[in-house]
Design a protein around this motif. Structure first.
Motif, PDB file in Angstrom:
ATOM      1  N   GLU A  76       0.832  -1.195   0.000  1.00  0.00           N
ATOM      2  CA  GLU A  76       0.000   0.000   0.000  1.00  0.00           C
ATOM      3  C   GLU A  76       0.869   1.247   0.000  1.00  0.00           C
ATOM      4  O   GLU A  76       1.885   1.307   0.686  1.00  0.00           O
ATOM      5  CB  GLU A  76      -0.925   0.018   1.228  1.00  0.00           C
ATOM      6  N   VAL A  77       0.464   2.258  -0.760  1.00  0.00           N
ATOM      7  CA  VAL A  77       1.205   3.518  -0.857  1.00  0.00           C
ATOM      8  C   VAL A  77       0.333   4.653  -0.325  1.00  0.00           C
ATOM      9  O   VAL A  77      -0.757   4.890  -0.852  1.00  0.00           O
ATOM     10  CB  VAL A  77       1.615   3.811  -2.314  1.00  0.00           C
ATOM     11  N   PRO A  78       0.782   5.371   0.710  1.00  0.00           N
ATOM     12  CA  PRO A  78       0.016   6.513   1.217  1.00  0.00           C
ATOM     13  C   PRO A  78      -0.008   7.655   0.197  1.00  0.00           C
ATOM     14  O   PRO A  78       1.021   7.995  -0.377  1.00  0.00           O
ATOM     15  CB  PRO A  78       0.782   6.929   2.483  1.00  0.00           C
ATOM     16  N   ILE A  79      -1.171   8.222  -0.035  1.00  0.00           N
ATOM     17  CA  ILE A  79      -1.335   9.393  -0.892  1.00  0.00           C
ATOM     18  C   ILE A  79      -2.046  10.454  -0.047  1.00  0.00           C
ATOM     19  O   ILE A  79      -3.206  10.282   0.314  1.00  0.00           O
ATOM     20  CB  ILE A  79      -2.166   9.083  -2.152  1.00  0.00           C
ATOM     21  N   ASN A  80      -1.345  11.541   0.279  1.00  0.00           N
ATOM     22  CA  ASN A  80      -1.872  12.526   1.214  1.00  0.00           C
ATOM     23  C   ASN A  80      -2.231  13.852   0.540  1.00  0.00           C
ATOM     24  O   ASN A  80      -1.669  14.213  -0.489  1.00  0.00           O
ATOM     25  CB  ASN A  80      -0.863  12.789   2.333  1.00  0.00           C
ATOM     26  N   ASP A  81      -3.168  14.565   1.164  1.00  0.00           N
ATOM     27  CA  ASP A  81      -3.551  15.928   0.780  1.00  0.00           C
ATOM     28  C   ASP A  81      -3.929  16.043  -0.694  1.00  0.00           C
ATOM     29  O   ASP A  81      -3.399  16.866  -1.435  1.00  0.00           O
ATOM     30  CB  ASP A  81      -2.421  16.909   1.111  1.00  0.00           C
ATOM     31  N   ILE A  82      -4.860  15.207  -1.112  1.00  0.00           N
ATOM     32  CA  ILE A  82      -5.386  15.285  -2.465  1.00  0.00           C
ATOM     33  C   ILE A  82      -6.458  16.370  -2.511  1.00  0.00           C
ATOM     34  O   ILE A  82      -7.413  16.343  -1.736  1.00  0.00           O
ATOM     35  CB  ILE A  82      -5.997  13.931  -2.891  1.00  0.00           C
ATOM     36  N   GLN A  83      -6.282  17.325  -3.409  1.00  0.00           N
ATOM     37  CA  GLN A  83      -7.226  18.434  -3.518  1.00  0.00           C
ATOM     38  C   GLN A  83      -8.450  18.007  -4.326  1.00  0.00           C
ATOM     39  O   GLN A  83      -8.339  17.628  -5.489  1.00  0.00           O
ATOM     40  CB  GLN A  83      -6.565  19.628  -4.196  1.00  0.00           C
ATOM     41  N   ASP A  87     -13.302  21.643  -2.608  1.00  0.00           N
ATOM     42  CA  ASP A  87     -12.465  22.348  -1.644  1.00  0.00           C
ATOM     43  C   ASP A  87     -12.236  21.573  -0.354  1.00  0.00           C
ATOM     44  O   ASP A  87     -12.048  22.152   0.714  1.00  0.00           O
ATOM     45  CB  ASP A  87     -13.035  23.734  -1.316  1.00  0.00           C
ATOM     46  N   THR A  88     -12.278  20.252  -0.413  1.00  0.00           N
ATOM     47  CA  THR A  88     -11.887  19.428   0.719  1.00  0.00           C
ATOM     48  C   THR A  88     -10.617  18.675   0.354  1.00  0.00           C
ATOM     49  O   THR A  88     -10.257  18.554  -0.814  1.00  0.00           O
ATOM     50  CB  THR A  88     -12.984  18.421   1.116  1.00  0.00           C
ATOM     51  N   MET A  89      -9.927  18.188   1.386  1.00  0.00           N
ATOM     52  CA  MET A  89      -8.687  17.442   1.191  1.00  0.00           C
ATOM     53  C   MET A  89      -8.937  15.967   1.481  1.00  0.00           C
ATOM     54  O   MET A  89      -9.682  15.618   2.409  1.00  0.00           O
ATOM     55  CB  MET A  89      -7.594  17.977   2.110  1.00  0.00           C
ATOM     56  N   LEU A  90      -8.305  15.107   0.699  1.00  0.00           N
ATOM     57  CA  LEU A  90      -8.482  13.667   0.834  1.00  0.00           C
ATOM     58  C   LEU A  90      -7.130  12.991   1.010  1.00  0.00           C
ATOM     59  O   LEU A  90      -6.163  13.322   0.316  1.00  0.00           O
ATOM     60  CB  LEU A  90      -9.190  13.111  -0.408  1.00  0.00           C
TER      61      LEU A  90
END
Length: 210
Positions: A76-83, A87-90
């Motif tokens: 598994e690869v972490p993917i952070n702060d997806i715009q 206007d929310t972050m995922l």
């Protein structure tokens, strides 16, 4: 044959988290595969490692060689702060899922994260805190993405899908209350299905990877 550790991993996460040599029940060939457990049909799903191409981007985030290698090896690869567009972050983790024969994404942080602006209007820390708890606030000088005109109205995010709600939709929204899930595990006989692909094939991704 699965070890107790592998069975626990499949039961808890739905995927093996690695690569395992599996035998194709149709051809008898043995190959390295990704393995997952499909709960709704109670099946073990396998897919040869050469049946998928690891993408360069996930949700606009470029993957480096190390991240690609982790995905290719079943991790598994972490993917952070997806715009997101609302206007929310995922944030979450990406992994190979043989069930869908593609890269899957699982949100790891259930807490809603709101950006510092809503439709171009800067919000205060107090408003941000209220929105992240799915409360409603009144925001001035937002910009309509279609007409580009400025407007002011009530805003909130739904607690189920984190969709942006504006005006009447925000004021009349009733939060969704989830029922507790039954976490009891049942042991039943499992069947296996092997997904065969002669070579990697490019296809449009349902998760809108780019």
């Amino acid at each position: 044959v699965f070890t107790d550790e592998e069975k626990d991993k499949l039961a808890e996460t739905g995927t093996l988290g690695g690569i395992k040599e599996m035998k194709d029940t149709l051809t008898g060939n043995v190959c390295k595969c990704y393995v997952s457990f499909h709960e709704s049909t109670n099946r073990i799903i396998t897919m040869p490692v050469d049946a998928i191409k690891i993408p360069d981007y996930i949700y606009g985030k470029r993957l480096d060689d190390k991240q690609k290698q982790i995905l290719a090896s079943g991790g598994e690869v972490p993917i952070n702060d997806i715009q997101r567009k609302n206007d929310t972050m995922l944030s979450g983790v990406a992994y190979v899922d043989p069930t869908i024969r593609d890269i899957a994404f699982k949100q790891s942080d259930k807490q809603l994260k709101v950006n510092d602006t809503i439709l171009g209007a800067k919000i205060t820390p107090e408003q941000k805190k209220i929105l992240e708890n799915h409360g409603m606030v009144f925001i001035e000088n937002m910009r309509n993405p279609k007409t580009r005109q400025l407007f002011s109205d009530d805003v909130r995010f739904s607690n189920k899908s984190n969709n942006l709600l504006i005006g009447r939709n925000a004021r009349e929204y009733k939060p969704v209350v989830e029922n507790p899930k039954n976490d009891r595990k049942q042991e039943t006989k499992q069947t296996a299905r092997h997904v065969v692909s002669p070579r990697p094939q490019a296809r449009k991704n349902s998760l809108s990877f780019s």
